[in-house]
Scaffold this motif. Structure first.
Motif, PDB file in Angstrom:
ATOM      1  N   HIS A   1       0.779  -1.265  -0.267  1.00 56.62           N
ATOM      2  CA  HIS A   1      -0.015   0.021  -0.108  1.00 56.62           C
ATOM      3  C   HIS A   1       0.713   1.376   0.138  1.00 56.62           C
TER       4      HIS A   1
ATOM      5  N   ASP B   1       6.467   1.774   6.873  1.00 55.95           N
ATOM      6  CA  ASP B   1       4.727   1.049   6.564  1.00 55.95           C
ATOM      7  C   ASP B   1       4.225   2.180   5.677  1.00 55.95           C
ATOM      8  N   ASN B   2       3.886   1.753   4.382  1.00 53.27           N
ATOM      9  CA  ASN B   2       4.555   0.504   3.739  1.00 53.27           C
ATOM     10  C   ASN B   2       5.348   0.636   2.504  1.00 53.27           C
TER      11      ASN B   2
ATOM     12  N   GLU C   1      -5.180   1.756   2.509  1.00 48.13           N
ATOM     13  CA  GLU C   1      -5.029   0.558   3.414  1.00 48.13           C
ATOM     14  C   GLU C   1      -5.228   0.728   4.797  1.00 48.13           C
ATOM     15  N   GLU C   2      -4.592   1.956   5.016  1.00 47.33           N
ATOM     16  CA  GLU C   2      -4.517   2.372   6.619  1.00 47.33           C
ATOM     17  C   GLU C   2      -6.270   2.809   6.967  1.00 47.33           C
TER      18      GLU C   2
ATOM     19  N   ASP D   1       3.361  -6.256   3.712  1.00 41.60           N
ATOM     20  CA  ASP D   1       3.187  -5.168   4.683  1.00 41.60           C
ATOM     21  C   ASP D   1       4.141  -5.381   5.809  1.00 41.60           C
TER      22      ASP D   1
HETATM   23 ZN   LIG Z   1       0.846  -1.121   6.608  1.00 45.65          ZN
END
Ligand SMILES: [Zn+2]
Length: 509
Positions: free
Chosen positions: A128, A299-300, A335-336, A380
């Motif tokens: 992501h 991340d990420n 994604e977060e 991830d």
């Molecule tokens: Zn992540």
């Protein structure tokens, strides 16, 4: 014992052997061994650091998801990939390389094997492009006690107290009206312009016992003082953002002017924007042996970088010519915040693209035939065991720096790994001599999740969750080890090159 293991198993990990040895008590046999391997250790430390430095270039440019996509695009174009548009007809050829973006915050790149025919599998790695951050509100103008402040929204699950006392700037995308067209322009102010100051300890004696800011009241960064603004411009920012009718009135004039100066446009050309706050301190190598990476957005972007590099490096004419699969990297936005958006992992984007690539008038079930032959690594970052909080980690699953990428397990399907997908990846890791670690959380601990279970459910494909070990996840400044970059890239490259063969040896369904 571990040192011996490291030296034998992996070139990149010979460095680890050096790092893990105590200063005293090395047996003479080991000293001889180490001397014999000193050249390998030296060259592999160089390789480890070269990969880590290249990652730093990537992460320092990737200040917002839009900048991440821009950087990926520029690397892909240099590596001979051709840009496709979703709205156009595609004429895909074997042994060719392409990419497509959606919303300019998600990017999917793929290389078609020379032996590919519809119905063959997809070898995929997903990651992501977004990271937790503060984002500028659509009406951001605030003035309190003579300070010009910027209203911000919390995006994702950041450790917000780490955003205090950092030298912050703004980066993202602005929509500009130019010659009758609405165009996207990326912007990144390259100097510290914002700050969220702590309240002095004298006024909150208990801050070291617990500190969690109120996310609405305490996170508004300072942009300027009203008095300095008046000195500089002859008038102080006035009017309230609540009743503003154009973008120039919704934000403090110095902020608007700064954006316009960066973009070379007039304030009346600005329409809307997606702007993130970012730390101005670039990522750097750290630790007395420079074995760490101190950086924002590990991340990420760590996984994005390793996946993209592996796709580009593995897709040589020779390697691609022998591949029956399509190699693909999918880097999603959102994604977060749960992946539920037009460009997130929950969207129809992946399936639409895979269907498009598999479709043929001669074989109407080509996509359905491709699904069981495909495999996705959901890449991830993983939590390395923290030496100051050992009790937080399950006693037999404590990932360490330098010991390899971490396979994540959770039978409650927070991660998508199972025995089959893990066995396949271990075969590949063995071929390319990359060590692997396993992690699962304690039964009494909460567990994160990834795009892995989402893609598994949406596509019905075999998925494995994996990531390099890091500390301080979701802090504004995170930490990992240098060797993770080379190890993960090597593993991913091995995955693209060896997955079709390893898959052909699996006998389950
Ligand atoms: Zn992540």
């Amino acid at each position: 014992m571990k040192v011996h293991f490291f030296i034998c198993r992996s070139e990149s990990l010979t460095v680890t052997g050096l790092f893990c040895l105590p200063r005293v008590g090395i047996s003479s046999i080991l000293q001889v061994l180490l001397f014999g391997y000193s050249f390998i250790m030296k060259s592999s430390k160089e390789a480890v650091q070269a990969a880590a430095k290249e990652f730093l270039t990537f992460v320092n440019k990737g200040v917002s998801p839009y900048h991440v996509v821009e950087e990926c695009e520029s690397r892909l174009l240099k590596a001979g990939f051709t840009e496709l548009k979703e709205a156009e007809h595609w004429d895909i050829k074997p042994a060719s390389k392409y990419f497509v973006t959606r919303n300019y915050s998600t990017i999917i790149a793929f290389a078609v094997g020379g032996l590919y025919k519809p119905g063959n599998g997809f070898s995929m790695i997903g990651a992501h492009t977004d990271s937790p951050c503060l984002r500028v509100k659509p009406r951001s103008k605030k003035t309190k006690l003579g300070f010009l402040q910027v209203g911000v929204e919390c995006y994702g699950g950041g450790i917000w107290n780490t955003w205090f006392d950092r030298d912050l700037t703004i980066a993202g995308r602005v929509m500009v009206k130019s010659e009758g067209k609405l165009v996207q322009r990326l912007v990144h102010v390259p100097r510290p312009i914002l700050r969220i100051p702590h309240l002095a300890i004298h006024l909150q004696r208990d801050i070291n016992d617990s500190f969690g800011p109120n996310k609405e009241n305490h996170l508004a960064p300072l942009l300027a003082t009203a008095i300095q603004e008046e000195l500089e411009t002859g008038s102080a920012s006035c009017g309230d953002a609540c009743n503003a009718t154009c973008i120039a009135e919704k934000h403090h004039p110095p902020l608007v002017q700064m954006l316009c100066g960066q973009l070379g446009v007039e304030p009346n050309a600005l329409r809307d924007f997606d702007l993130c706050l970012a730390d101005t301190q670039p990522g750097a190598l750290g630790g007395v042996y420079e074995e760490f990476i101190f950086s924002p957005r590990l991340d990420n972007l760590h996984s994005c970088f390793c996946a993209l590099t592996a796709l580009m490096d593995s897709s040589t004419p020779d390697s691609l010519a022998k591949d029956p699969n399509i190699r693909m990297v999918t880097l999603y936005d959102h994604e977060e915040v749960g992946s539920e958006s037009a460009q997130g992992a929950q969207s129809n984007l992946t399936e639409m693209i895979l269907q498009r690539l598999a479709s043929t008038p001669d074989n109407l079930t080509a996509f359905q035939e491709a699904v069981p032959l495909s495999y996705i690594i959901s890449a991830d970052m993983a939590h390395a065991a923290h030496p100051n909080y050992q009790e937080k980690h399950e006693e037999n699953h404590r990932p360490a720096f330098h010991k390899g990428p971490v396979i994540k397990f959770n039978s409650n399907q927070r991660y998508a790994t199972n025995g089959v997908t893990a066995a396949i990846l271990r075969e590949i890791a063995g071929i390319v001599s990359v060590p692997l670690q396993d992690v699962m959380v304690r039964n009494d601990s909460p567990c994160g999740t990834t795009i892995g279970p989402i893609l598994a459910a949406r596509l019905g494909m075999a998925v494995l969750d994996l990531g390099a070990p890091q500390l301080a996840m979701h802090s504004i400044r995170e930490m990992c080890c240098t060797s993770g970059v080379l190890q993960t890239t090597t593993l991913f490259k091995g995955f693209f090159e060896h997955f079709p063969f390893v898959r052909s040896t699996v006998d389950v369904d």
